[in-house]
Design a protein around this motif. Structure first.
Motif, PDB file in Angstrom:
ATOM      1  N   GLY A  15       0.684  -1.236   0.013  1.00 54.16           N
ATOM      2  CA  GLY A  15      -0.048   0.043   0.162  1.00 54.16           C
ATOM      3  C   GLY A  15       0.854   1.190   0.205  1.00 54.16           C
ATOM      4  O   GLY A  15       0.188   2.317  -0.245  1.00 54.16           O
ATOM      5  N   PHE A  16       2.118   1.243   0.341  1.00 54.44           N
ATOM      6  CA  PHE A  16       2.927   2.518   0.471  1.00 54.44           C
ATOM      7  C   PHE A  16       3.688   2.547  -0.846  1.00 54.44           C
ATOM      8  O   PHE A  16       4.389   1.627  -1.147  1.00 54.44           O
ATOM      9  N   THR A  17       3.642   3.623  -1.530  1.00 59.35           N
ATOM     10  CA  THR A  17       4.025   4.024  -2.740  1.00 59.35           C
ATOM     11  C   THR A  17       4.928   5.284  -2.773  1.00 59.35           C
ATOM     12  O   THR A  17       4.318   6.187  -2.248  1.00 59.35           O
ATOM     13  N   LEU A  18       5.945   5.469  -3.568  1.00 55.99           N
ATOM     14  CA  LEU A  18       6.744   6.566  -4.006  1.00 55.99           C
ATOM     15  C   LEU A  18       6.650   6.631  -5.503  1.00 55.99           C
ATOM     16  O   LEU A  18       6.920   5.540  -6.232  1.00 55.99           O
ATOM     17  N   ASN A  19       6.109   7.670  -5.898  1.00 56.79           N
ATOM     18  CA  ASN A  19       5.854   7.697  -7.385  1.00 56.79           C
ATOM     19  C   ASN A  19       5.230   6.708  -7.796  1.00 56.79           C
ATOM     20  O   ASN A  19       5.329   6.171  -9.228  1.00 56.79           O
ATOM     21  N   GLY A  20       4.044   5.913  -7.106  1.00 53.93           N
ATOM     22  CA  GLY A  20       3.364   4.918  -7.782  1.00 53.93           C
ATOM     23  C   GLY A  20       3.949   3.491  -7.709  1.00 53.93           C
ATOM     24  O   GLY A  20       3.548   2.614  -7.861  1.00 53.93           O
ATOM     25  N   SER A  21       5.294   3.460  -7.128  1.00 53.57           N
ATOM     26  CA  SER A  21       6.139   2.302  -7.023  1.00 53.57           C
ATOM     27  C   SER A  21       6.443   1.768  -5.566  1.00 53.57           C
ATOM     28  O   SER A  21       6.462   2.501  -4.661  1.00 53.57           O
ATOM     29  N   ASN A  22       6.303   0.266  -5.451  1.00 59.49           N
ATOM     30  CA  ASN A  22       6.814  -0.021  -3.946  1.00 59.49           C
ATOM     31  C   ASN A  22       7.773  -1.078  -4.087  1.00 59.49           C
ATOM     32  O   ASN A  22       8.512  -1.185  -5.398  1.00 59.49           O
ATOM     33  N   GLY A  23       8.186  -1.698  -3.125  1.00 56.61           N
ATOM     34  CA  GLY A  23       9.496  -2.581  -3.217  1.00 56.61           C
ATOM     35  C   GLY A  23       9.469  -3.488  -1.996  1.00 56.61           C
ATOM     36  O   GLY A  23       8.668  -3.502  -1.170  1.00 56.61           O
ATOM     37  N   PRO A  24      10.423  -4.534  -2.181  1.00 57.07           N
ATOM     38  CA  PRO A  24      10.539  -5.424  -1.073  1.00 57.07           C
ATOM     39  C   PRO A  24      10.920  -4.715   0.426  1.00 57.07           C
ATOM     40  O   PRO A  24      11.480  -3.711   0.322  1.00 57.07           O
ATOM     41  N   ASP A  25      10.307  -5.373   1.530  1.00 56.53           N
ATOM     42  CA  ASP A  25      10.379  -4.769   2.797  1.00 56.53           C
ATOM     43  C   ASP A  25      10.761  -5.684   3.726  1.00 56.53           C
ATOM     44  O   ASP A  25      10.519  -7.022   3.586  1.00 56.53           O
ATOM     45  N   ILE A  26      11.189  -5.341   4.793  1.00 59.30           N
ATOM     46  CA  ILE A  26      11.550  -6.287   6.121  1.00 59.30           C
ATOM     47  C   ILE A  26      11.134  -5.609   7.281  1.00 59.30           C
ATOM     48  O   ILE A  26      11.444  -4.434   7.474  1.00 59.30           O
ATOM     49  N   THR A  27      10.207  -6.212   8.057  1.00 55.60           N
ATOM     50  CA  THR A  27       9.837  -5.805   9.298  1.00 55.60           C
ATOM     51  C   THR A  27       9.956  -6.834  10.622  1.00 55.60           C
ATOM     52  O   THR A  27      10.269  -7.913  10.411  1.00 55.60           O
ATOM     53  N   LEU A  28      10.728  -6.010  11.483  1.00 55.55           N
ATOM     54  CA  LEU A  28      10.661  -6.800  12.994  1.00 55.55           C
ATOM     55  C   LEU A  28       9.805  -6.031  13.612  1.00 55.55           C
ATOM     56  O   LEU A  28       9.416  -4.844  13.869  1.00 55.55           O
ATOM     57  N   TYR A  29       9.147  -6.985  14.345  1.00 53.62           N
ATOM     58  CA  TYR A  29       8.030  -6.722  15.380  1.00 53.62           C
ATOM     59  C   TYR A  29       7.992  -7.251  16.857  1.00 53.62           C
ATOM     60  O   TYR A  29       8.503  -8.509  16.811  1.00 53.62           O
ATOM     61  N   ALA A  65       9.091 -10.701   5.821  1.00 50.78           N
ATOM     62  CA  ALA A  65       9.487 -10.129   4.670  1.00 50.78           C
ATOM     63  C   ALA A  65       8.445 -10.278   3.461  1.00 50.78           C
ATOM     64  O   ALA A  65       7.916 -11.186   3.521  1.00 50.78           O
ATOM     65  N   ASP A  66       8.436  -9.132   2.582  1.00 51.07           N
ATOM     66  CA  ASP A  66       7.512  -9.225   1.813  1.00 51.07           C
ATOM     67  C   ASP A  66       7.747  -8.420   0.589  1.00 51.07           C
ATOM     68  O   ASP A  66       8.881  -7.728   0.414  1.00 51.07           O
ATOM     69  N   SER A  67       7.231  -8.804  -0.470  1.00 50.56           N
ATOM     70  CA  SER A  67       7.644  -8.226  -1.800  1.00 50.56           C
ATOM     71  C   SER A  67       7.123  -6.651  -2.081  1.00 50.56           C
ATOM     72  O   SER A  67       7.728  -5.981  -2.935  1.00 50.56           O
ATOM     73  N   GLY A  68       6.384  -6.298  -1.135  1.00 49.63           N
ATOM     74  CA  GLY A  68       5.911  -4.715  -1.571  1.00 49.63           C
ATOM     75  C   GLY A  68       5.472  -4.122  -0.323  1.00 49.63           C
ATOM     76  O   GLY A  68       4.343  -3.557  -0.113  1.00 49.63           O
TER      77      GLY A  68
END
Lengths: 163, 165
Positions: free
Chosen positions: B52-66, B76-79
């Motif tokens: 859901g979060f985009t810059l200039n309409g693009s997103n990317g892979p992410d890593i979250t620690l919770y 880890a997700d692709s977007g």
């Protein structure tokens, strides 16, 4: 609108060529805290570090927590000769690091450093460093051992003034 | 000494009825970094705002620690998935987020980071930090979509510019 005397840029270095060490020197003692913002990469996988005021004695320690996407954990180190900085295992991979140097000019206390490390394809991590010195921080030297900080990497040091 | 810098670029508050996405366009290129501060909630419980979060309409892979209070984990997700509080969990509670976008006018890929909490007086609370790599040019717009729900009334976003000179 400005939000008071916050985020005053002290110095910035955008690398025009690759170097192994980036140094901020003659840091004024006129702020309460410092924030160092880094975004960039290294030429070869390495664990980067920094020293304060040129101190390479065993006066640094750290504790960190991390998540790689597949595992989460925590670790620490004591009596280090430098302060652990961004873990950058992959050449040319973009990283971001936001480091807070708390009460950096206080000459009565050791210095606590809070860090958010962001290897975009490596890990999300948070870290606390301690420098066991009562000296005011006047210089920060960031090193990439056995590698270079790549051209285009950007380091900016901000001063945060008391409200 | 340079002038103090942390300048409010724009703000946005969601009105009654909610909206499916929030964000900013025509972001000026006059700063060095961007800092987004959000008080945000979704109409859907435990919304992850997938991609859901985009810059200039693009997103990317992410890593979250919770951390949830009973354990810690990582994903880890692709977007660029950022979790926000579902209003169905506890009415009136909003997630708080700082999202930092350094060197946003650069042509290089952007490594953004966030610190967030979704405390809601229950076991579904979540404290998390994350990072995402978004390959795009100079950032002129950002958007945050609510996935299957809506961002509810009183969700607020403040976009600040931070300058290094």
């Amino acid at each position: 609108m400005t939000a008071g005397a916050t985020y005053v840029p002290i110095a910035t270095q955008t690398l025009g060529s690759a170097v192994s060490t980036v140094t901020f020197s003659s840091i004024p003692s006129t702020y309460t805290d410092l924030i160092l913002v880094f975004t960039g990469s290294v030429s070869a996988g390495t664990g980067t570090n920094f020293t304060l005021n040129g101190d390479t004695g065993a006066n640094y320690s750290l504790t960190y927590i991390y998540g790689s996407g597949s595992s989460a954990g925590s670790g620490r180190g004591s009596n280090q000769s430098n302060a652990g900085y961004e873990y950058m295992p992959t050449a040319n991979a973009i990283h971001t690091n936001i480091t807070h140097f708390m009460n950096y000019a206080n000459t009565n206390t050791y210095k606590t450093i809070l860090m958010r490390l962001n290897g975009s394809t490596v890990q999300a991590s948070a870290q606390a460093n301690l420098w066991r010195s009562t000296a005011a921080i006047t210089s920060i030297a960031l090193s990439a051992p056995s590698a270079n900080w790549n051209t285009g990497s950007q380091f900016t040091l901000y001063g945060i003034a008391a409200a | 000494m340079a002038n103090p810098t942390m300048t409010l670029i724009a703000s946005y508050t969601v009105g009654s009825g909610g909206v499916s996405s929030v964000g900013f366009s025509s972001i000026p290129a006059t700063y060095t970094d961007l800092l987004l501060k959000a008080s945000i909630a979704s109409s859907v419980y435990g919304e992850w705002t997938d991609n859901g979060f985009t810059l200039n309409g693009s997103n990317g892979p992410d890593i979250t620690l919770y951390g949830t209070g009973s354990g810690a984990g990582t994903t880890a997700d692709s977007g660029t998935d950022i979790r926000v509080q579902g209003s169905k969990a506890t009415s009136g509670t909003f997630a708080s987020y700082d999202i930092y976008i350094p060197n946003y006018t650069s042509s290089n890929p952007k490594s953004i980071s966030w610190d967030g909490v979704t405390e809601n007086n229950s076991t579904t609370a979540l404290t998390n930090i994350g990072v995402s790599k978004i390959t795009t040019g100079a950032v002129t717009s950002l958007s945050w979509s609510a996935g299957s729900g809506n961002f509810i009334q009183y969700t607020t976003l403040y976009l600040y510019g931070i300058s290094n000179s």
